[in-house]
Scaffold this motif. Structure first.
Motif, PDB file in Angstrom:
ATOM      1  N   UNK A  55       0.012   4.493   0.513  1.00 16.60           N
ATOM      2  CA  UNK A  55      -0.462   5.643   1.301  1.00 16.60           C
ATOM      3  C   UNK A  55      -0.702   6.875   0.448  1.00 16.60           C
ATOM      4  N   UNK A  56      -1.069   6.674  -0.786  1.00 14.33           N
ATOM      5  CA  UNK A  56      -1.481   7.810  -1.605  1.00 14.33           C
ATOM      6  C   UNK A  56      -2.439   7.306  -2.660  1.00 14.33           C
ATOM      7  N   UNK A  57      -3.296   8.196  -3.138  1.00 17.43           N
ATOM      8  CA  UNK A  57      -4.155   7.828  -4.252  1.00 17.43           C
ATOM      9  C   UNK A  57      -3.625   8.471  -5.531  1.00 17.43           C
ATOM     10  N   UNK A 108       0.868  -1.179   0.000  1.00 15.64           N
ATOM     11  CA  UNK A 108       0.000   0.000   0.000  1.00 15.64           C
ATOM     12  C   UNK A 108       0.903   1.226   0.000  1.00 15.64           C
TER      13      UNK A 108
END
Lengths: 306, 362
Positions: free
Chosen positions: A275-277, A273
């Motif tokens: 931690x950003x989109x 993951x």
């Protein structure tokens, strides 16, 4: 599920190991070109990530493939230029597609097969439709071989079936998240693809796993408690809640990975993951490297992914 | 941050949940329907989801094309059904048949079976048809419908018109021309054209299509009239559209596109529901937290501070993605439903989600 992100990372992973790659986007608006900081894709090939550099990476090229364009190409290839304009301008493709469902899919898969046979790329990755639609998309060939007994479409479908059935030419990469519903869907899709389509499945990519953090091995409440007095109480409370949230999510993820492993005997590739989109070239490369360390031998041709 | 969407179920007869696939639309539809029943209304929820997630969420195995009742402790009633596209289409054909044997001829035709099962837009069309049927022909106070995970927002608005347009198609009229005895010249050109099509897809396929159109002759008007009424119902003020999304750029972009297209269709969005929002644990900035973590380098606390910084940055990013969309749907309320620790598969789970949507106190 992040299938477009995984498509991008897989392409870049292949390019980093010196293989030329073409990504075929068939649904549009996937956001693929934006991830590479490039303008919208078109029917013409364009380079998304230039190779070269010290590690001798190859280019990542991409294009779209729509049924209308594929039909025009197909008709031109079969000497039917004369009717092609009329077929498309009257919207007759819709009619023909209704008469023989799957014809749009077979036009696209037929074109993919043509690109593969041309040998212009070492790897062709198809960003395929999501779960339910992926099955009918890939099943179109088998359906048409039965429905249209003779003629060029039958030939086309037969050739596509041969490609789909040959593990050295084509593999499907399924993408999922370590959560209950996505895992259920993935397992269903995997069995449907093997049984109904007879296509070979590559490793399963599980996206979005929280990376291991040493500091989380201890109960966050204890760590926060020990630090009382050195930091503001409200900050320590937030530290504890964020730590606990991540620990609980990680436990759920681990349980789902185990469940997936029990339900589906396929190797798993696990991606962190981020931690950003906002996925950009740096994130794609981060995932590409994660893929390369886990993938000894990249699949031969065709990555599809719900 | 909760909201009160009580007006959704109190003031409307129909609620349509729309949005991209995978954003929790089906669950949201079920939550709204449950609230309808709790508010004392006779409610039915229609799901289209092939993964049968709503069936799971409601603890019902095998929902069918007719509503089944879900028992529970609420003053109203809760019913649910899983849309059967082909079954609904078959019913519609039977309903519109103008002469004996016509329905049977159509239902048995291979081209019809393809239309009812595979024509793109048919699923959307039948969802709206089912909605109309439940609203007009049964005594439900509230119909909540989950739309297919389509990429094109107009598909379902357009769906009722789609088949009729298909029937209006030039090709259809061309195909029908010979049997209606129109100018011979048309017939000749048609034959040449059909021969070309046959060369590509095979003669059987074209033959099936012609037989279908011939069998369908006379039924178009009934279909068109009904499609018009469905469209009127969808744009009526007692129908509420709810846009469902998640805080990711790809689905937010799609949601913005949906919002624009709905506005073009004269439809107002009554609520925006954002699922799977990550929690914001602190108002401190990620930069500040990372600097703080640096001062404790190598300790467990440093890892926890970094973790907090990561979540703070994530919350900022998610909020930034939503800014434009929330402005676009204003003054519609925006409900943020947090990332849940567990999947929803029972009524209790639906009630938990519901507490974020229907909390008058906040």
């Amino acid at each position: 599920m992040g299938k477009t992100t995984v498509t991008a990372a897989l392409a870049r992973a292949a390019a980093l190991s010196g293989r030329t790659v073409l990504i075929v986007e068939i649904e549009g608006k996937s956001g693929l070109s934006e991830m590479f900081g490039q303008p919208e894709l078109t029917y013409e090939e364009s380079v998304l990530a230039r190779g070269g550099g010290p590690d001798g990476a190859a280019d990542v090229t991409a294009r779209t493939l729509t049924p209308d364009d594929a039909l025009l190409d197909y008709l031109a290839d079969h000497g039917l230029n004369r009717v092609s304009r009329r077929l498309v301008s009257t919207g007759a493709l819709d009619m023909v597609a209704t008469a023989a469902p799957g014809i749009k899919d077979i036009l696209i898969l037929g074109k993919v097969k043509q690109i593969e046979m041309s040998g212009r790329f070492d790897l062709v990755i198809v960003d395929a439709p999501a779960a339910g639609h992926a099955i009918s998309f890939l099943r179109s060939a088998a359906g048409l071989v039965d429905a249209v007994a003779v003629g060029p479409i039958n030939t086309q479908a037969t050739d596509v079936l041969a490609m789909l059935g040959d593990p050295a030419r084509c593999q499907v990469i399924l993408v999922t998240l370590p959560e209950e519903t996505p895992v259920n869907e993935l397992v269903q899709t995997a069995y449907a693809l093997e049984e109904d389509v007879g296509v070979s499945l590559g490793p399963v990519v599980v996206n979005g796993l929280y990376p291991h953090l040493d500091g989380l091995d201890t109960d966050p409440a204890a760590v926060a408690g020990a630090a009382r007095g050195t930091l503001d109480d409200d900050l320590l409370e937030a530290v504890e809640r964020a730590g606990t949230f991540r620990r609980e999510r990680t436990e759920i993820q681990t349980a789902q990975l185990r469940r997936l492993d029990e339900l589906l005997p396929l190797p798993q590739i696990r991606l962190p993951y981020l931690f950003t989109t906002d996925v950009g070239p740096a994130e794609i490369d981060q995932l590409a490297h994660a893929l390369l360390t886990q993938l000894p031998d990249l699949p031969a041709l065709d990555g599809a992914a719900p | 941050m909760t909201a009160d969407l009580g007006h959704l179920v109190a003031d409307h007869d129909i609620v349509v949940c729309t949005g991209s696939g995978g954003v929790g639309k089906t669950t949201t539809a079920a939550v709204i329907a449950l609230e309808g029943a709790r508010a004392g209304r006779k409610t039915v929820v229609v799901t289209i989801d092939p993964a049968k997630r709503l069936a799971d969420a409601l603890g019902l195995e095998g929902l069918t094309n007719t509503p089944s009742r879900i028992e529970g402790d609420w003053p109203g009633e809760l019913w649910a059904l899983m849309l059967d596209t082909k079954g609904t289409f078959d019913d519609l054909v039977t309903k519109h048949a103008t002469e004996p044997g016509q329905a049977e001829r159509i239902l048995g035709n291979r081209f019809y079976r393809n239309i009812s099962g595979a024509l793109s837009g048919t699923q959307e069309y039948m969802a709206m048809e089912k909605l109309y049927e439940l609203h007009e022909e049964h005594d439900f106070d509230l119909v909540v419908v989950d739309t297919p995970p389509t990429r094109n927002a107009l598909d379902f608005l357009d769906a009722p018109r789609r088949l009729t347009r298909f029937l209006d198609h030039r090709l259809y009229r061309v195909v029908m021309a010979p049997t209606r005895g129109i100018v011979k010249a048309v017939g000749v050109a048609t034959q040449a054209f059909l021969r070309s099509v046959s060369r590509v897809v095979g003669g059987d396929v074209v033959g099936d299509a012609i037989t279908f159109f011939q069998a369908f002759d006379g039924m178009e008007q009934g279909f068109k009239d009904r499609a018009q009424r469905v469209l009127e119902l969808l744009t009526h003020p007692t129908t509420a559209f709810v846009l469902v999304t998640a805080p990711r750029p790809d689905v937010v972009n799609e949601a913005s596109y949906f919002a624009d297209r709905l506005a073009e269709g004269g439809i107002t969005i009554r609520a925006l529901i954002v699922n799977r929002i990550h929690p914001r644990f602190t108002n401190r900035s990620a930069t500040e937290l990372r600097a703080l973590a640096e001062t404790r380098h190598g300790t467990e606390l440093a890892d926890l501070l970094t973790n907090l910084a990561d979540f703070a940055a994530l919350a900022d990013t998610e909020e930034r993605h939503l800014e434009g969309l929330t402005a676009r749907v204003a003054p519609a309320p925006v409900v943020r439903v947090p990332f849940l620790a567990h999947d929803v598969h029972d009524l209790d789970g639906l009630a938990t989600v519901g507490s974020w949507l229907f909390s008058p106190d906040d």
